[in-house]
Design an enzyme around this catalytic site. Sequence first.
Site, PDB file in Angstrom:
ATOM      1  CB  SER A 278      -8.291   3.871   2.887  1.00  0.00           C
ATOM      2  OG  SER A 278      -7.590   3.078   3.485  1.00  0.00           O
TER       3      SER A 278
ATOM      4  CB  SER B 168      -8.770   1.211   5.725  1.00  0.00           C
ATOM      5  OG  SER B 168      -8.459   2.343   5.706  1.00  0.00           O
TER       6      SER B 168
ATOM      7  CE  LYS C  73      -3.845   1.852   2.509  1.00  0.00           C
ATOM      8  NZ  LYS C  73      -4.755   1.794   3.762  1.00  0.00           N
TER       9      LYS C  73
END
Lengths: 495, 95
Positions: A159, A183, A79
């Site tokens: 997210s 997330s 990420k």
Amino acid sequence: MSGIHDFTLASARDALKSRKISAVELTNAHIDAIERLDGQLNSFITRTPDQAREGAKVADEALAKGEGGRLCGIPLGIKDLFCTNGVRTTAASKILGNFVPPYESTVTANLLKDGAVFLGKLNLDEFAMGSANLNSAFGPAVNPWKRKDSDAKLVPGGSSGGSAAAVAAGLVLGATGTDTGGSIRQPAAFTGIAGIKPTYGRCSRFGTIAFASSLDQAGPMARNLQDCAILLESMAGFDPRDSTSVDTPVPNYEASLKRGVKGLRVGIPKEYHVEGMPAEIEALWQQGMNWLRDAGAEIVEVSLPHTKYGLPTYYIAALAEASSNLARYDGLRFGERVSAPSLDGLYEASRAAGFGEEVKRRILIGTHVLSSGYYDAYYLRAQKVRTLIQQDFLKAFENVDVLLTPTAPSGAFAQDEKPTDPVQMYLNDVFTVPASMAGVPALSVPAGLDARGVPLGLQLIGKFFDEETLIAAGHAIEQAAAFHHRPTIHAGVSA
Amino acid sequence: MSLDAKTVTRIARLARIGLKPEEVETLGQDMGSIIDWVEQLKEVDVTGIDPMIGTGLAKPRLREDAVTDGDCRDKVLSNAPEREGPFFTVPKVVE
């Protein structure tokens, strides 16, 4: 070479160890898949194929000698919120569009030490603020799943939407995510994969770009819980550079898969039967209870009386912390700078140009609730309610071992179905936020498809540092659900 | 209830975020609806409840007061948008 995209992380690891496949072959197959498919998915912000091939070569040398760490030669995605030494790290924000960290986050350093190969940096909502990956300065990541009756682009959740999309489509064998209010879990549910948000303090936050420091926690996302367990074992551990890191040994998470759930007490929080929840999600939840009961667990109703205050409490605490954390983006030391004649003018112009709409909105609300005259009414009160939310969980865990709930109140929605009201958008996180507020660990596993063919997940919430029981219970659901569906866009599907 | 333009402008000034006039109105509405929604916390009885500060799991630690990092000036400056030699530059702040 057929079947290479059928590997799970665990089976790839075993094939590498027994030299049935080389790390270079495995890495190249994934690089090819990214080149073929990521134009449709936009799951990567930065690709690092050269670095990955180099890493794979080194891994093969170690494997040939019978050496190498537990992730030796395994291609992963990271990420783009984790700082990676010498590789651009953007947090999906324009303000960090050209930021190249001169150091490595602890979590990614742990993965590299174990021999993992990084294919690149994955898309997310800007500064991890969002539940649909629509708030990225690099464009939205797209869910590889489609509804059976429509070609509309679905959101992958957020997210950690790029991480979820890349794992689900077979572009990586696993990915890192971060979870502040859901997330990891919500995008895992939206894309039919597994994800674990560990106990707060289990994985170091050093080098992870901060959103809300008292909530942010890194965790693994992969196609199943065995893969997540292997990743978590590498990512977790005490770090003196994070003052909230907890010094407790990292167990063998993979071994806990085999524990079973006989005699386990599974709590069903009655407040999670929220108004307006689709019948098919209620039905899936019931199905989850039946699966665990059939596997030998006992189902017990519990009460978490402050559940309805979880979201508003979260949006005060998280946004207050965000306004403070994001004060560092001032256009002086790193990041985008917009020149102005005065220092304040430079701050205002740089931050106006560099932050996206949702980030600005959240910083402003956070600033408001911390400002003079409002601090006691909003922030201090929210932190007290947070204590009550945590007490709800601790009390429930006196009587049960884990809690079972749906992960999200719906399946993935289409990009153009995003609610215009921010409060409606925040409701996506209604089931995931309370565990974040309390700091307890939680995971999501794929449990079925909705009527339109889109995956749905079930969430398990556990006691502090008892990820092992969570994984054991999650694996029982995995075995019963036998979720082997694949998304429309997948590396293993030939065109 | 929507936040008025004066309030939004004051908060934006505190946060050092420059806003265009048309942004002020939209943000006022959005922020107002979020603030209204969090008002529901007022109905919770928090008498005698301590605020949650951390999860209480991490033990406060002391370490030896010694230098553990540093001597990396070029790394620290490597992302500076503007610099002069070993310095970050800023607009003139003293007349």
